[in-house]
Design a protein around this motif. Structure first.
Motif, PDB file in Angstrom:
ATOM      1  N   ILE A  37       0.830  -1.206   0.000  1.00 25.95           N
ATOM      2  CA  ILE A  37       0.000   0.000   0.000  1.00 25.95           C
ATOM      3  C   ILE A  37       0.864   1.255   0.000  1.00 25.95           C
ATOM      4  CG2 ILE A  37      -1.637   1.335   1.403  1.00 25.95           C
ATOM      5  CD1 ILE A  37      -3.007  -1.261   2.114  1.00 25.95           C
ATOM      6  N   SER A  38       1.989   1.238   0.730  1.00 21.95           N
ATOM      7  CA  SER A  38       2.843   2.428   0.781  1.00 21.95           C
ATOM      8  C   SER A  38       3.429   2.772  -0.581  1.00 21.95           C
ATOM      9  CB  SER A  38       3.971   2.224   1.793  1.00 21.95           C
ATOM     10  OG  SER A  38       4.866   1.229   1.354  1.00 21.95           O
ATOM     11  N   HIS A  39       3.551   1.777  -1.458  1.00 23.52           N
ATOM     12  CA  HIS A  39       4.026   2.045  -2.818  1.00 23.52           C
ATOM     13  C   HIS A  39       2.877   2.320  -3.786  1.00 23.52           C
ATOM     14  CE1 HIS A  39       7.784   0.406  -1.247  1.00 23.52           C
ATOM     15  NE2 HIS A  39       8.384   0.890  -2.310  1.00 23.52           N
ATOM     16  N   SER A  40       1.788   1.570  -3.649  1.00 22.30           N
ATOM     17  CA  SER A  40       0.708   1.723  -4.625  1.00 22.30           C
ATOM     18  C   SER A  40      -0.054   3.041  -4.453  1.00 22.30           C
ATOM     19  CB  SER A  40      -0.270   0.545  -4.536  1.00 22.30           C
ATOM     20  OG  SER A  40      -0.882   0.486  -3.274  1.00 22.30           O
ATOM     21  N   VAL A  41       0.016   3.659  -3.252  1.00 24.70           N
ATOM     22  CA  VAL A  41      -0.667   4.950  -3.092  1.00 24.70           C
ATOM     23  C   VAL A  41      -0.078   6.008  -4.023  1.00 24.70           C
ATOM     24  CG1 VAL A  41      -1.414   4.586  -0.712  1.00 24.70           C
ATOM     25  CG2 VAL A  41       0.806   5.633  -1.145  1.00 24.70           C
ATOM     26  N   LEU A  42       1.151   5.770  -4.497  1.00 27.84           N
ATOM     27  CA  LEU A  42       1.744   6.708  -5.450  1.00 27.84           C
ATOM     28  C   LEU A  42       0.842   6.881  -6.662  1.00 27.84           C
ATOM     29  CD1 LEU A  42       4.200   8.437  -6.373  1.00 27.84           C
ATOM     30  CD2 LEU A  42       5.086   6.366  -7.457  1.00 27.84           C
ATOM     31  N   LEU A  43       0.268   5.774  -7.137  1.00 28.05           N
ATOM     32  CA  LEU A  43      -0.623   5.845  -8.297  1.00 28.05           C
ATOM     33  C   LEU A  43      -1.834   6.722  -7.989  1.00 28.05           C
ATOM     34  CD1 LEU A  43      -1.539   4.988 -11.114  1.00 28.05           C
ATOM     35  CD2 LEU A  43      -2.522   2.922 -10.088  1.00 28.05           C
ATOM     36  N   GLY A  90       2.998  -9.137  -4.348  1.00 33.78           N
ATOM     37  CA  GLY A  90       4.127  -8.729  -5.180  1.00 33.78           C
ATOM     38  C   GLY A  90       3.700  -8.273  -6.565  1.00 33.78           C
ATOM     39  N   VAL A  91       2.791  -9.013  -7.172  1.00 29.69           N
ATOM     40  CA  VAL A  91       2.332  -8.671  -8.522  1.00 29.69           C
ATOM     41  C   VAL A  91       1.553  -7.356  -8.517  1.00 29.69           C
ATOM     42  CG1 VAL A  91       0.759  -9.349 -10.365  1.00 29.69           C
ATOM     43  CG2 VAL A  91       2.301 -11.044  -9.373  1.00 29.69           C
ATOM     44  N   VAL A  92       0.631  -7.210  -7.565  1.00 32.22           N
ATOM     45  CA  VAL A  92      -0.254  -6.042  -7.551  1.00 32.22           C
ATOM     46  C   VAL A  92       0.515  -4.769  -7.259  1.00 32.22           C
ATOM     47  CG1 VAL A  92      -2.183  -4.949  -6.360  1.00 32.22           C
ATOM     48  CG2 VAL A  92      -2.326  -7.361  -6.994  1.00 32.22           C
ATOM     49  N   PHE A  93       1.326  -4.766  -6.182  1.00 33.05           N
ATOM     50  CA  PHE A  93       1.930  -3.488  -5.806  1.00 33.05           C
ATOM     51  C   PHE A  93       3.023  -3.059  -6.777  1.00 33.05           C
ATOM     52  CE2 PHE A  93       5.692  -5.100  -3.366  1.00 33.05           C
ATOM     53  CZ  PHE A  93       6.587  -4.067  -3.592  1.00 33.05           C
ATOM     54  N   THR A  94       3.775  -4.012  -7.340  1.00 30.05           N
ATOM     55  CA  THR A  94       4.801  -3.607  -8.303  1.00 30.05           C
ATOM     56  C   THR A  94       4.166  -3.065  -9.576  1.00 30.05           C
ATOM     57  OG1 THR A  94       4.943  -5.925  -9.044  1.00 30.05           O
ATOM     58  CG2 THR A  94       6.575  -5.187  -7.452  1.00 30.05           C
ATOM     59  N   VAL A 101       4.921   5.410 -11.533  1.00 31.97           N
ATOM     60  CA  VAL A 101       6.229   5.920 -11.973  1.00 31.97           C
ATOM     61  C   VAL A 101       6.161   6.362 -13.437  1.00 31.97           C
ATOM     62  CG1 VAL A 101       8.628   5.283 -12.433  1.00 31.97           C
ATOM     63  CG2 VAL A 101       7.550   4.579 -10.297  1.00 31.97           C
ATOM     64  N   VAL A 102       5.520   5.545 -14.285  1.00 31.56           N
ATOM     65  CA  VAL A 102       5.398   5.882 -15.706  1.00 31.56           C
ATOM     66  C   VAL A 102       4.603   7.170 -15.886  1.00 31.56           C
ATOM     67  CG1 VAL A 102       4.396   5.149 -17.900  1.00 31.56           C
ATOM     68  CG2 VAL A 102       5.671   3.515 -16.509  1.00 31.56           C
ATOM     69  N   LEU A 103       3.525   7.324 -15.126  1.00 33.66           N
ATOM     70  CA  LEU A 103       2.716   8.540 -15.228  1.00 33.66           C
ATOM     71  C   LEU A 103       3.497   9.771 -14.782  1.00 33.66           C
ATOM     72  CD1 LEU A 103      -0.791   7.321 -13.969  1.00 33.66           C
ATOM     73  CD2 LEU A 103      -0.126   7.939 -16.294  1.00 33.66           C
ATOM     74  N   ILE A 104       4.312   9.629 -13.737  1.00 33.97           N
ATOM     75  CA  ILE A 104       5.151  10.750 -13.307  1.00 33.97           C
ATOM     76  C   ILE A 104       6.117  11.146 -14.421  1.00 33.97           C
ATOM     77  CG2 ILE A 104       7.062  11.389 -11.771  1.00 33.97           C
ATOM     78  CD1 ILE A 104       5.660   9.957  -9.533  1.00 33.97           C
ATOM     79  N   ASP A 114       8.140  13.542  -7.731  1.00 28.54           N
ATOM     80  CA  ASP A 114       9.105  12.666  -8.385  1.00 28.54           C
ATOM     81  C   ASP A 114       9.298  11.405  -7.573  1.00 28.54           C
ATOM     82  OD1 ASP A 114      11.500  13.057  -6.499  1.00 28.54           O
ATOM     83  OD2 ASP A 114      10.983  15.108  -7.055  1.00 28.54           O
ATOM     84  N   VAL A 115       9.957  10.406  -8.181  1.00 29.51           N
ATOM     85  CA  VAL A 115      10.095   9.100  -7.549  1.00 29.51           C
ATOM     86  C   VAL A 115      10.964   9.180  -6.295  1.00 29.51           C
ATOM     87  CG1 VAL A 115      10.913   6.738  -7.882  1.00 29.51           C
ATOM     88  CG2 VAL A 115       9.725   7.915  -9.742  1.00 29.51           C
ATOM     89  N   GLN A 116      12.062   9.945  -6.339  1.00 33.33           N
ATOM     90  CA  GLN A 116      12.929  10.056  -5.165  1.00 33.33           C
ATOM     91  C   GLN A 116      12.173  10.680  -3.991  1.00 33.33           C
ATOM     92  OE1 GLN A 116      16.564  12.210  -5.795  1.00 33.33           O
ATOM     93  NE2 GLN A 116      17.237  12.010  -3.675  1.00 33.33           N
ATOM     94  N   HIS A 117      11.375  11.710  -4.275  1.00 32.59           N
ATOM     95  CA  HIS A 117      10.574  12.339  -3.233  1.00 32.59           C
ATOM     96  C   HIS A 117       9.559  11.353  -2.670  1.00 32.59           C
ATOM     97  CE1 HIS A 117       7.092  14.843  -1.850  1.00 32.59           C
ATOM     98  NE2 HIS A 117       8.059  15.437  -1.210  1.00 32.59           N
ATOM     99  N   ALA A 118       8.987  10.512  -3.537  1.00 28.24           N
ATOM    100  CA  ALA A 118       8.003   9.535  -3.095  1.00 28.24           C
ATOM    101  C   ALA A 118       8.626   8.472  -2.191  1.00 28.24           C
ATOM    102  CB  ALA A 118       7.349   8.871  -4.306  1.00 28.24           C
TER     103      ALA A 118
END
Length: 291
Positions: A37-43, A90-94, A101-104, A114-118
Motif C-alpha cells: 500500500i505504501s508504494h501503490s498509493v503513489l498511483l 508482489g504482482v499487484v503493488f509492483t 512511476v510511468v505517469l510521473i 518525483d520518484v525520489q521524493h516519493a
C-alpha cells in the motif's frame, strides 16, 4: 516551537499512527501489505494530481485511499482464485507502483512530484509549509494532517477494539458471532491507506514501511497482550523518530533514512533482549532448566 521541534513532532506523529496500525498488521500476518500500500498509493496521488493539477488538498487523500483499497481488493481477488498471497501482493503493488512511476515520467512534467521524493520524502521541508488554524495559530500542514489521522486511528481502535481483537486472532470465530469480517478488513485497509498517505509526503515510502512493520515486530517480542503491544509499538515508533533525528544530525545524512535505521536498532535490541522471546532469554532458559 523550534525548527527541529516541528520535525521531531511530525516524525513522532508518524511513529504513533504507524505503530498502532502496524501492530494489527503484524497480528493479521499482513506485514507485506504495508509495503504494497505504501508504494501503490503513489498511483492514487499521481492520478489525483492529473485530475486536479493541485499538489495539496483532500483529493490527494481520497486518491491514495482509493489506490490502497484497489490494492487490497486485487490482492484478495487473486488470492481467492488460487494465487499465493505473497505472490498476489508482489504482482499487484509492483504493477500499480510502476504505473505511477510511468505517469510521473510522462504526464506530470515539472511539478514537485518525483520518484525520489516519493521514496524518501523530505521531512526538512515540513516546518515551512504552514496553515493557519483558529485558536492555534500557524502550524505545519503535515502536523495538522498527521494529528487528525492519529485521532481517526485512535478512535477506530477504541470504538472497535473487540472486533479488531477477534478478527485478528480468529476470523472464523468472528464470522460465527456475526462480526462482518470482510467489512472490517476493508475498513482496516482504509486506515492503512490514510495513515500511509498522511506520512507519505513528509517521510516517504521507505520510512512509512519501516514505521509500520519494525516497531510492531519489536513490540510483538515483548508481550502477548494486544493492548500492551499497541502501547509498545507506538512508543517504539516515537523513540525511533527521536533517535533517528539525532543520528542524522550526528552523521549529517538523510533524516528519514536514519529514522528507518533506528527502527532496526530497536528491533535488534528486542530480538536479543526481550525476556520471553529474545535470543538471550531462550539461550539461558534451557541451561537454567537443566540445572
Amino acid at each position: 516551537m523550534s525548527y527541529a521541534g516541528w520535525i521531531l513532532l511530525t516524525a513522532s506523529l508518524v511513529g504513533l499512527s504507524c505503530g498502532l496500525i502496524g501492530a494489527l498488521l503484524i497480528l493479521r500476518r499482513m506485514a507485506m501489505m504495508a509495503d504494497a500500500i505504501s508504494h501503490s498509493v503513489l498511483l492514487g496521488i499521481v492520478v489525483a494530481y492529473l485530475i486536479t493539477r493541485e499538489l495539496s488538498g483532500v483529493h490527494m487523500l481520497l486518491g491514495a485511499i482509493a489506490a490502497g483499497l484497489l490494492t487490497a481488493v486485487l490482492v484478495q481477488w487473486f488470492h481467492a482464485r488460487g494465487v499465493q498471497q505473497e505472490a498476489s501482493i508482489g504482482v499487484v503493488f509492483t504493477t500499480l507502483f510502476a504505473i505511477g512511476v510511468v505517469l510521473i515520467a510522462t504526464k506530470v512534467g515539472n511539478a514537485h512530484l518525483d520518484v525520489q521524493h516519493a521514496l524518501m520524502g523530505e521531512i526538512t521541508f515540513v516546518p515551512w509549509e504552514k496553515i493557519e488554524l483558529p485558536w492555534v495559530g500557524s502550524i505545519p500542514e503535515a502536523v495538522f494532517v498527521l494529528g487528525l489521522v492519529l485521532i481517526i486511528v485512535l478512535a477506530s481502535l477504541l470504538l472497535f477494539y473487540k472486533e479488531w481483537k477477534i478478527t485478528s486472532f480468529d476470523p472464523a470465530l468472528a464470522a460465527s458471532i456475526g462480526i462482518p469480517v470482510m467489512l472490517m478488513h476493508y475498513f482496516f485497509m482504509s486506515l492503512v491507506s490514510v495513515t500511509t498517505v498522511a506520512a507519505f509526503d513528509a517521510v516517504g515510502a521507505i520510512m512509512v514501511v519501516a514505521m509500520l512493520i519494525t516497531p510492531a515486530a519489536a513490540a510483538y517480542l515483548w508481550t502477548d497482550r494486544l493492548s500492551v503491544m499497541l502501547v509498545l509499538s507506538s512508543s517504539f515508533g516515537v523513540i525511533s523518530a527521536i533517535m533517528g533525528y539525532y543520528i542524522a544530525a550526528w552523521l549529517d545524512t538523510s533524516i528519514s533514512g536514519s529514522m528507518a535505521f533506528a527502527t532496526g536498532i530497536i528491533f535488534i535490541i528486542s530480538f536479543l533482549g526481550s525476556p520471553k522471546h529474545g535470543v538471550v532469554a531462550r539461550t539461558i532458559r534451557p541451561s537454567a532448566s537443566s540445572t
